[in-house]
Design a protein around this motif. Structure first.
Motif, PDB file in Angstrom:
ATOM      1  N   GLY A   1       0.753  -1.308   0.194  1.00  0.00           N
ATOM      2  CA  GLY A   1       0.109   0.061  -0.064  1.00  0.00           C
ATOM      3  C   GLY A   1       0.759   1.199  -0.080  1.00  0.00           C
ATOM      4  O   GLY A   1       0.284   2.444   0.100  1.00  0.00           O
TER       5      GLY A   1
ATOM      6  N   SER B   1       3.114   4.317  -1.283  1.00  0.00           N
ATOM      7  CA  SER B   1       2.752   5.365  -2.142  1.00  0.00           C
ATOM      8  C   SER B   1       4.036   6.111  -2.511  1.00  0.00           C
ATOM      9  O   SER B   1       4.856   6.534  -1.854  1.00  0.00           O
ATOM     10  CB  SER B   1       1.870   6.702  -1.732  1.00  0.00           C
ATOM     11  OG  SER B   1       1.644   7.667  -2.512  1.00  0.00           O
TER      12      SER B   1
ATOM     13  N   ARG C   1       1.004   2.555  -5.090  1.00  0.00           N
ATOM     14  CA  ARG C   1       0.452   3.414  -5.800  1.00  0.00           C
ATOM     15  C   ARG C   1       1.540   4.842  -6.310  1.00  0.00           C
ATOM     16  O   ARG C   1       2.620   4.867  -5.635  1.00  0.00           O
ATOM     17  CB  ARG C   1      -0.651   4.343  -5.399  1.00  0.00           C
ATOM     18  CG  ARG C   1      -1.827   3.605  -4.915  1.00  0.00           C
ATOM     19  CD  ARG C   1      -3.127   4.557  -4.271  1.00  0.00           C
ATOM     20  NE  ARG C   1      -2.843   5.032  -2.801  1.00  0.00           N
ATOM     21  CZ  ARG C   1      -2.639   6.199  -2.883  1.00  0.00           C
ATOM     22  NH1 ARG C   1      -2.717   7.222  -3.951  1.00  0.00           N
ATOM     23  NH2 ARG C   1      -2.106   6.695  -1.452  1.00  0.00           N
TER      24      ARG C   1
ATOM     25  N   SER D   1      -1.059   9.928   1.278  1.00  0.00           N
ATOM     26  CA  SER D   1      -2.090   9.564   2.347  1.00  0.00           C
ATOM     27  C   SER D   1      -3.224   8.342   1.634  1.00  0.00           C
ATOM     28  O   SER D   1      -3.195   8.293   0.502  1.00  0.00           O
ATOM     29  CB  SER D   1      -2.648  10.420   3.079  1.00  0.00           C
ATOM     30  OG  SER D   1      -3.960  10.844   2.324  1.00  0.00           O
ATOM     31  N   ALA D   2      -3.679   7.624   2.717  1.00  0.00           N
ATOM     32  CA  ALA D   2      -4.821   6.564   2.190  1.00  0.00           C
ATOM     33  C   ALA D   2      -5.952   7.556   1.747  1.00  0.00           C
ATOM     34  O   ALA D   2      -7.038   6.682   1.125  1.00  0.00           O
ATOM     35  CB  ALA D   2      -5.289   5.798   3.360  1.00  0.00           C
ATOM     36  N   ARG D   3      -6.179   8.856   2.046  1.00  0.00           N
ATOM     37  CA  ARG D   3      -7.024   9.540   1.516  1.00  0.00           C
ATOM     38  C   ARG D   3      -7.232   9.420   0.106  1.00  0.00           C
ATOM     39  O   ARG D   3      -8.225   9.641  -0.601  1.00  0.00           O
ATOM     40  CB  ARG D   3      -6.872  11.019   1.782  1.00  0.00           C
ATOM     41  CG  ARG D   3      -7.123  11.270   3.227  1.00  0.00           C
ATOM     42  CD  ARG D   3      -8.372  11.865   3.671  1.00  0.00           C
ATOM     43  NE  ARG D   3      -8.644  12.106   5.070  1.00  0.00           N
ATOM     44  CZ  ARG D   3      -9.901  11.834   5.590  1.00  0.00           C
ATOM     45  NH1 ARG D   3     -10.899  11.967   4.785  1.00  0.00           N
ATOM     46  NH2 ARG D   3      -9.872  11.809   6.954  1.00  0.00           N
ATOM     47  N   SER D   4      -6.090   9.125  -0.693  1.00  0.00           N
ATOM     48  CA  SER D   4      -6.112   9.063  -2.221  1.00  0.00           C
ATOM     49  C   SER D   4      -6.153   7.698  -2.618  1.00  0.00           C
ATOM     50  O   SER D   4      -5.370   7.453  -3.654  1.00  0.00           O
ATOM     51  CB  SER D   4      -4.883   9.957  -2.779  1.00  0.00           C
ATOM     52  OG  SER D   4      -3.667   9.607  -2.133  1.00  0.00           O
ATOM     53  N   ARG D   5      -6.470   6.794  -1.830  1.00  0.00           N
ATOM     54  CA  ARG D   5      -6.306   5.275  -1.982  1.00  0.00           C
ATOM     55  C   ARG D   5      -6.658   4.909  -3.500  1.00  0.00           C
ATOM     56  O   ARG D   5      -6.363   3.790  -4.093  1.00  0.00           O
ATOM     57  CB  ARG D   5      -6.855   4.517  -0.848  1.00  0.00           C
ATOM     58  CG  ARG D   5      -8.202   4.310  -0.952  1.00  0.00           C
ATOM     59  CD  ARG D   5      -8.490   3.617   0.332  1.00  0.00           C
ATOM     60  NE  ARG D   5     -10.320   3.587   0.190  1.00  0.00           N
ATOM     61  CZ  ARG D   5     -11.135   2.589  -0.498  1.00  0.00           C
ATOM     62  NH1 ARG D   5     -10.142   1.686  -0.816  1.00  0.00           N
ATOM     63  NH2 ARG D   5     -12.227   2.749  -0.500  1.00  0.00           N
ATOM     64  N   THR D   6      -7.625   5.467  -4.065  1.00  0.00           N
ATOM     65  CA  THR D   6      -8.193   5.150  -5.418  1.00  0.00           C
ATOM     66  C   THR D   6      -7.510   5.933  -6.574  1.00  0.00           C
ATOM     67  O   THR D   6      -7.854   5.543  -7.778  1.00  0.00           O
ATOM     68  CB  THR D   6      -9.610   5.214  -5.496  1.00  0.00           C
ATOM     69  OG1 THR D   6      -9.909   6.695  -5.464  1.00  0.00           O
ATOM     70  CG2 THR D   6     -10.433   4.687  -4.268  1.00  0.00           C
TER      71      THR D   6
ATOM     72  N   ASP E   1      -4.278   6.416  -8.734  1.00  0.00           N
ATOM     73  CA  ASP E   1      -3.266   5.697  -8.962  1.00  0.00           C
ATOM     74  C   ASP E   1      -2.784   6.092 -10.511  1.00  0.00           C
ATOM     75  O   ASP E   1      -3.445   5.892 -11.422  1.00  0.00           O
ATOM     76  CB  ASP E   1      -3.219   4.204  -8.666  1.00  0.00           C
ATOM     77  CG  ASP E   1      -1.777   3.463  -8.859  1.00  0.00           C
ATOM     78  OD1 ASP E   1      -0.757   3.863  -9.010  1.00  0.00           O
ATOM     79  OD2 ASP E   1      -2.219   2.061  -8.740  1.00  0.00           O
TER      80      ASP E   1
END
Ligand code: NAD
Length: 233
Positions: free
Chosen positions: A126, A128, A169, A213-218, A220
């Motif tokens: 996960g 980035s 990502r 951050s995981a805020r932008s996890r979608t 990529d």
């Protein structure tokens, strides 16, 4: 909005100046651990930091710097590639040498490739990766052929790596002019003209933190264009 970056292991190249330094400070303010890599010495920063001198075009030295930071932090959650040069801005094509062209691509493109390649074994699931590209990948001014070509390549490299690296990502930020030593050196006092749209390194750091951050996890394989909307006109 919480970014949940506290305790994350972050490596920033180009951390001695401008956008890289602003990113390092912003990650430290969030409670992250930050490894600072630059060919120049970095300012003293408060927090859980370690600095390693390396040139991003020197593969063995860069790989060793990445390993040093990753061993200290127990891996890497975020990698930010800010090291870059602008080259001979304002030089017409006929006077642009192959050495000029190669040196800009070496730092801006090969340096990011080597960063990704040697950070990869240390990346957590996960993780980035965020590169600094530029709006120059899309909107060009005369006299900037090597720089514009290099930033277009960084956007393509971002997409290629996002496909290549499963579970990681990879995105890039493409700002217009940012008030840093690089831009001051290239553009001078025009940056002080209130009519000239210029952003701060801290503005760019906020995009980097979001992409880290995981805020932008979608998100990529994307290029985030931060240019006051100029390119949309
Ligand atoms: P800057 O000159 O203030 O900082 C760049 C840093 O990279 C410096 O600390 C420098 O020592 C380091 N660096 C350069 N070559 C290196 C190498 N071979 N190995 C290791 N470190 C090296 O510049 P900045 O404005 O903060 O630029 C950061 C990134 O943002 C660059 O990739 C640049 O192209 C990009 N960018 C800048 C602007 C702008 O207007 N300033 C706009 C869009 C994109």
């Amino acid at each position: 909005m919480r970014l949940d970056l506290a305790g994350k292991a972050v490596l920033v190249t180009g951390a001695a100046s401008g956008i890289g330094l602003a990113c390092a400070r912003a990650f430290l303010a969030e409670g992250a651990q930050v490894g600072l890599v630059d060919r120049e010495s970095v300012p003293v920063l408060e927090g859980d930091v370690m600095a390693v001198r390396a040139d991003v075009t020197d593969e063995p030295k860069l790989a060793a710097a990445i390993a040093t930071v990753a061993r200290r932090f127990g891996g890497l959650d975020v990698v930010v590639g800010c090291a870059g040069i602008s080259g001979p801005v304002g030089t017409p094509l006929a006077e642009t040498t192959v050495e000029d062209f190669a040196s800009v691509l070496a730092v801006n493109v090969t340096g990011q490739f080597l960063l990704a390649k040697h950070a990869r074994p240390w990346l957590s699931p996960g993780a980035s990766v965020v590169f600094l590209a530029s709006d120059s990948a899309f909107v060009c001014a005369p006299g900037m052929v090597p720089y514009c070509a290099s930033k277009g390549a960084v956007v393509a490299l971002t997409r290629a790596l996002s496909v290549e690296l499963d579970g990681v990502r990879v995105n890039c930020v493409c700002p217009s002019v940012v008030d840093t030593p690089m831009a001051r050196g290239d553009l001078g006092p025009v940056l002080d003209d209130p009519a000239f749209p210029v952003q701060a390194a801290e503005d760019v750091a906020q995009h980097v933190l979001y992409l880290a951050s995981a805020r932008s996890r979608t998100v990529d394989g994307q290029a985030v264009l931060a240019d006051f909307g100029v390119s949309a006109r």
